[in-house]
Design an enzyme around this catalytic site. Structure first.
Site, PDB file in Angstrom:
ATOM      1  N   ARG A  85       0.291  -3.133   2.066  1.00 10.79           N
ATOM      2  CA  ARG A  85       0.245  -2.744   0.657  1.00 10.79           C
ATOM      3  C   ARG A  85       1.278  -1.667   0.361  1.00 10.79           C
ATOM      4  O   ARG A  85       1.920  -1.666  -0.700  1.00 10.79           O
ATOM      5  CB  ARG A  85      -1.156  -2.276   0.289  1.00 10.79           C
ATOM      6  N   LYS A 186       0.480   1.381  -5.483  1.00 10.87           N
ATOM      7  CA  LYS A 186      -0.258   2.648  -5.338  1.00 10.87           C
ATOM      8  C   LYS A 186       0.781   3.755  -5.463  1.00 10.87           C
ATOM      9  O   LYS A 186       1.399   4.161  -4.483  1.00 10.87           O
ATOM     10  CB  LYS A 186      -0.976   2.676  -3.986  1.00 10.87           C
ATOM     11  N   GLU A 222      -9.889  -1.696 -14.206  1.00 11.53           N
ATOM     12  CA  GLU A 222     -10.474  -0.943 -13.100  1.00 11.53           C
ATOM     13  C   GLU A 222     -10.673   0.515 -13.498  1.00 11.53           C
ATOM     14  O   GLU A 222     -10.300   0.937 -14.587  1.00 11.53           O
ATOM     15  CB  GLU A 222      -9.612  -1.059 -11.841  1.00 11.53           C
TER      16      GLU A 222
HETATM   17  C1  LIG Z   1      -6.474   3.130  -3.802  1.00 10.79           C
HETATM   18  C2  LIG Z   1      -6.963   2.554  -5.069  1.00 10.79           C
HETATM   19  C3  LIG Z   1      -8.079   1.695  -5.131  1.00 10.79           C
HETATM   20  C4  LIG Z   1      -8.938   1.391  -3.931  1.00 10.79           C
HETATM   21  O1  LIG Z   1      -8.269   0.683  -2.919  1.00 10.79           O
HETATM   22  P1  LIG Z   1      -8.884   0.663  -1.459  1.00 10.79           P
HETATM   23  O2  LIG Z   1      -7.892  -0.102  -0.651  1.00 10.79           O
HETATM   24  O3  LIG Z   1     -10.181  -0.054  -1.549  1.00 10.79           O
HETATM   25  O4  LIG Z   1      -9.043   2.057  -1.032  1.00 10.79           O
HETATM   26  C5  LIG Z   1      -8.411   1.150  -6.348  1.00 10.79           C
HETATM   27  N1  LIG Z   1      -7.714   1.434  -7.476  1.00 10.79           N
HETATM   28  C6  LIG Z   1      -6.641   2.258  -7.451  1.00 10.79           C
HETATM   29  C7  LIG Z   1      -5.923   2.530  -8.719  1.00 10.79           C
HETATM   30  C8  LIG Z   1      -6.242   2.841  -6.263  1.00 10.79           C
HETATM   31  O5  LIG Z   1      -5.190   3.670  -6.267  1.00 10.79           O
END
Ligand SMILES: *Cc1c(COP(=O)(O)O)cnc(C)c1O
Length: 341
Positions: A85, A186, A222
């Site tokens: 990722r 991210k 989300e």
């Molecule tokens: C990191 C993150 C998540 C959660 O991802 P995981 O891999 O489950 O930790 C969800 N939404 C956003 C915006 C994130 O930055």
């Protein structure tokens, strides 16, 4: 900044904050190649005032955990997924990806070097690892950097929210990421964009806000740092299909676990007008695993799921199963766990 000592920590009250541990991993990309990573005791970064990241936000990060098992050993959970990722995030931001094998090595080295700071089994605590990368080239005009720093630090954290306490959320009128923007990466900028809506939600007494899709403001996207799921009355585990959300590894894992539990996992568009079809709702992400959502307020109307004080039975079971696998109490039938020792 002074270093945290093990004897200063109260394992049962860690919270979610930064501790300056003895070691972190650091590497630099210069002259077209990574220079070779190593552990360092220096918790500061040095770069020029004109560094790309400071002005144009060229930064990506990850978050994963190390877990202390009952037998004293250490588990990592799907670190390969974080490596992949981070590569995808880096490519979206026009950055040089950190090689997957180096990423895994960095995580393992940081955890081993700070092993004394992994909270004991049974405390609910874990060692949170934060890998990140930033562009450091001096720029005034907007152009991708040709130099990067990769770093991974670790900090001990408590159960993010103690016990599974349902929290109230509110639908935001703002967006965190644009349609076809950087929602799937991210990157710091998405969080910068979520600070104000999140502040507004908290000011009104909510735990945080939930974002809708940025194009139509009709479908659930989300939370600022966690994906959404809802359990329907007929046993579907529904989670949004959207181009502007971060592909959560917790979500990916819970989709499998839900199926094993006899639920029907569905990734689909979820209209904000259909909230009442859900018996239970939760937020999923590495930090908290699952935070039960007690209610969501939309246009002044509060929609309550299961109960505002107790987590629903399915939410509790999803949490127990995933955390049980992560910490090594339950069989790892999908090969998600990497045993460090
Ligand atoms: C990191 C993150 C998540 C959660 O991802 P995981 O891999 O489950 O930790 C969800 N939404 C956003 C915006 C994130 O930055």
């Amino acid at each position: 900044m002074t270093k945290t000592r093990v004897e200063d920590l109260d394992w049962n009250n860690l919270g979610f904050k930064y501790h300056n541990l003895p070691y972190r991993w650091t590497d630099t990309f210069e002259d077209g190649k990574w220079q070779g990573g190593h552990l360092t005791q220096d918790s500061n970064l040095v770069f020029n005032e004109a560094a790309e990241e400071l002005h144009y936000g060229q930064e990506v990060f990850e978050g994963l955990k190390a877990y202390r098992r009952k037998d004293g050993g250490i588990n990592l959970f799907r670190p390969d997924q974080n490596a992949k990722r981070m590569k995808n995030s880096a490519e979206r931001l026009m950055m040089e990806a950190y090689p997957e094998e180096e990423f895994i090595k960095a995580i393992k080295e940081v955890v081993k070097a700070n092993e004394d700071f992994i909270p004991p089994y049974g405390s609910g605590g874990t060692l949170y690892i934060r890998p990140f990368m930033l562009g450091t080239q001096e720029v005034v005009g907007v152009t991708p950097s040709d130099r990067y720093i990769f770093r991974a630090y670790a900090t001990p954290v408590g159960a993010y929210v103690k016990g599974l306490n349902p929290m109230p959320y509110v639908i935001s009128e703002h967006d965190r990421a644009a349609h076809k923007g950087t929602g799937q990466a991210k990157t710091a900028g998405n969080y910068a964009a979520s600070l104000y809506p999140s502040f507004l939600a908290k000011k009104q007494g909510f735990a945080d806000c939930l974002f809708l899709d940025p194009r139509e403001h009709q479908y659930i996207d989300e939370f600022s740092g966690a994906n959404f799921y809802g359990i329907t009355k007929d046993g579907q585990f529904q989670t949004p299909k959207s181009e502007s959300i971060l592909p959560s590894i917790t979500k990916k894992s819970l989709l499998k676990i839900a199926e094993d539990m006899g639920l029907n996992p569905v990734e689909t568009k979820i209209s904000v007008d259909e909230l009442d079809k859900f018996e239970e709702v939760g937020a999923m992400g590495t930090a908290a695993v699952i935070s039960p959502v007690g209610s969501i307020t939309y246009k002044g109307k509060k929609h309550v799921f299961h109960s505002e004080t107790e987590p629903g039975p399915i939410t509790q079971k999803l949490y127990d199963t995933l955390f049980g696998i992560q910490v090594g109490d339950l069989p790892d039938k999908y090969g998600w766990v990497v045993k460090l020792t």
